[in-house]
Design a protein around this motif. Structure first.
Motif, short mmCIF file in Angstrom:
data_model
loop_
_atom_site.label_atom_id
_atom_site.label_comp_id
_atom_site.label_asym_id
_atom_site.label_seq_id
_atom_site.Cartn_x
_atom_site.Cartn_y
_atom_site.Cartn_z
N GLU A 33 6.80 -37.77 -3.96
CA GLU A 33 6.65 -39.19 -3.95
C GLU A 33 6.43 -39.46 -2.18
OE1 GLU A 33 10.44 -41.13 -4.92
OE2 GLU A 33 9.79 -41.11 -6.80
N GLU A 34 6.89 -38.98 -1.26
CA GLU A 34 6.28 -39.23 0.11
C GLU A 34 6.32 -37.74 0.95
OE1 GLU A 34 8.98 -42.15 1.84
OE2 GLU A 34 9.19 -43.51 0.38
N TYR A 35 5.30 -37.96 2.13
CA TYR A 35 5.45 -36.76 2.88
C TYR A 35 4.96 -37.37 4.32
CZ TYR A 35 0.50 -36.96 1.56
OH TYR A 35 -0.73 -37.36 1.48
N TYR A 72 9.52 -34.63 3.61
CA TYR A 72 9.21 -34.85 2.18
C TYR A 72 10.37 -35.34 1.44
CZ TYR A 72 12.73 -30.90 1.89
OH TYR A 72 13.67 -29.84 2.02
N LYS A 73 9.78 -36.08 0.52
CA LYS A 73 10.65 -36.64 -0.67
C LYS A 73 10.20 -36.56 -2.13
CE LYS A 73 12.36 -41.32 -1.97
NZ LYS A 73 12.61 -42.79 -1.58
N ASP A 109 18.55 -25.56 -7.38
CA ASP A 109 18.41 -24.18 -6.65
C ASP A 109 17.04 -23.50 -6.70
OD1 ASP A 109 20.73 -24.68 -5.62
OD2 ASP A 109 21.96 -23.40 -7.12
N ASN A 110 16.50 -23.84 -7.66
CA ASN A 110 14.98 -23.29 -7.98
C ASN A 110 13.87 -24.09 -7.62
OD1 ASN A 110 15.44 -25.15 -9.92
ND2 ASN A 110 14.95 -23.84 -11.77
N MET A 111 13.97 -24.90 -6.70
CA MET A 111 12.97 -25.71 -6.29
C MET A 111 12.23 -25.26 -4.87
SD MET A 111 12.75 -27.85 -8.74
CE MET A 111 11.60 -29.12 -8.17
N THR A 112 10.86 -25.30 -4.96
CA THR A 112 10.07 -24.83 -3.62
C THR A 112 9.25 -25.98 -3.33
OG1 THR A 112 8.63 -23.56 -4.77
CG2 THR A 112 10.77 -22.44 -3.81
N LEU A 113 8.82 -25.84 -1.91
CA LEU A 113 7.70 -26.64 -1.25
C LEU A 113 6.87 -25.72 -0.65
CD1 LEU A 113 8.79 -29.94 -0.06
CD2 LEU A 113 7.08 -29.61 -1.96
#
Length: 362
Positions: A207-209, A227-228, A235-239
């Motif tokens: 949504e935002e960075y 970041y948003k 637990d399995n999210m990555t950027l």
């Protein structure tokens, strides 16, 4: 999350009425019923430029003291901008994006109020999911005179502003529009940046960075990366943040379990942005990738330079010239030449065309 952007800068029209003769119209049909004159309009543009193009202003906008007479008229106008667009889609969180509205405006979609705005500096995003219809849709915008809207505020004895420019105390517009020594007073109004219709497919995404250079030298750059996302905590999210500029590449993997956060990132041997005559104006191609269990959900790409700029000064200088006033760019002293940067035009719809030439003169 996929975003579709549709340009809505074509086929705009404009009607104007002086304050006192105006009505709170909400659609083209109402203007037509009252026999109000309608002229073609451009987006991006301003009311002065549109009236000039239509032959309603015959004098040169910049010759002699013409601006005094022209602005005295245009600053009291209610401006009604409108257009239509066709769509076969009402799903996907449809929203109108106004990159620049000057300034106090009511926005109607199909005759119903969608939003009211009062800030020229902001991008305004308007949710129209409950107003959009299959087929033809009308956007109608009533821009009100700034000088009239500013009179609704209180001006206590102790407040002060420029000569004949007290409106600027409350109004979110560039100060020069109320009159400077180097620019005429043109309070102005209009859609001075593009308008678009945006759809979003997919429930999850970025949504935002914001990527900020905290410090930069030839050896090392330090970023603050905000970041948003709208993903549920997991637990399995990555950027992944990646950057490329010529043969320079970096990447940073961020494992997170909350959808909003900030990270400090260190990058060795960056290609920096430098002022002209001190080096190249390098800009990186950045990409942010959001993934779950390795599967890509959303991507955002943008260009940005890496540089740090600091003014190093002491408030006084003695007779022996002890003191300093120096710009430090990327950790190095830079000798700055030239004069103040002034507005490219009193009408900011012309900025995009004029600014590149001004930079070439530097």
């Amino acid at each position: 999350m996929k975003t579709t952007k549709i340009d809505l800068c074509k086929n705009w029209r404009l009607a104007t009425l002086t304050h006192g003769e105006h009505k709170d119209y909400t659609s083209y049909r109402e203007l037509q019923e009252d026999g109000v004159e309608i002229i073609p309009a451009s987006v991006p543009s301003t009311v002065e430029l549109d009236l000039k193009a239509a032959g309603k202003i015959t004098k040169d906008l910049f010759f002699g003291t013409n601006s005094w007479e022209i602005n005295a008229y245009t600053q009291m106008l209610h401006c009604y901008y409108f257009t239509t667009f066709n769509t076969d889609r009402v799903s996907g969180s449809p929203r109108l994006v106004f990159e620049g509205i000057d300034c106090y405006a009511d926005i109607y979609v199909n005759g119903k109020l969608a939003a009211s705005v009062d800030n020229m500096f902001m991008i305004h995003t308007v949710d129209i999911s409950r107003l959009i219809a299959m087929g033809e849709n009308e956007i109608f915008i009533h821009i009100k005179p700034v000088v009239v809207e500013a009179m609704k505020y209180e001006y206590p004895f102790m407040v002060s502003a420029g000569i004949n420019a007290y409106e600027q105390l409350y109004v979110r517009k560039p100060a020069h529009m109320f009159g400077w020594d180097i620019t005429p007073r043109y309070v102005s109004a209009g859609l001075y940046r593009p308008v678009s219709l945006v759809y979003t497919d997919g429930a999850e995404g970025i949504e935002e960075y914001y990527l900020c250079t905290a410090s930069a030298t030839r050896e090392k750059a330090v970023f603050e990366f905000y970041y948003k996302t709208n993903c549920l905590p997991a637990d399995n999210m990555t950027l992944k943040l990646e950057g490329d500029c010529g043969d320079s590449h970096f990447e940073e993997d961020i494992l997170f379990n909350y959808p909003i956060g900030r990270r400090k990132i260190v990058f060795e041997n960056p290609k920096l942005w430098w002022p002209r005559n001190f080096g190249e104006q390098n800009r990186y191609d950045f990409k942010i990738t959001l993934a779950r269990d390795g599967e890509i959900i959303d991507e955002v790409c943008f260009k940005q330079g890496i540089a740090s700029i600091k003014l190093d000064f002491e408030p006084t200088m003695d007779i022996d010239k002890n003191g300093k006033f120096c710009f430090i760019v990327n950790g190095e002293r830079i000798f700055v030449k030239g004069a103040n940067w002034v507005p490219a035009s009193p009408f900011h719809s012309e900025d995009k065309a004029r600014i590149p030439r001004m930079l070439d003169l530097a």
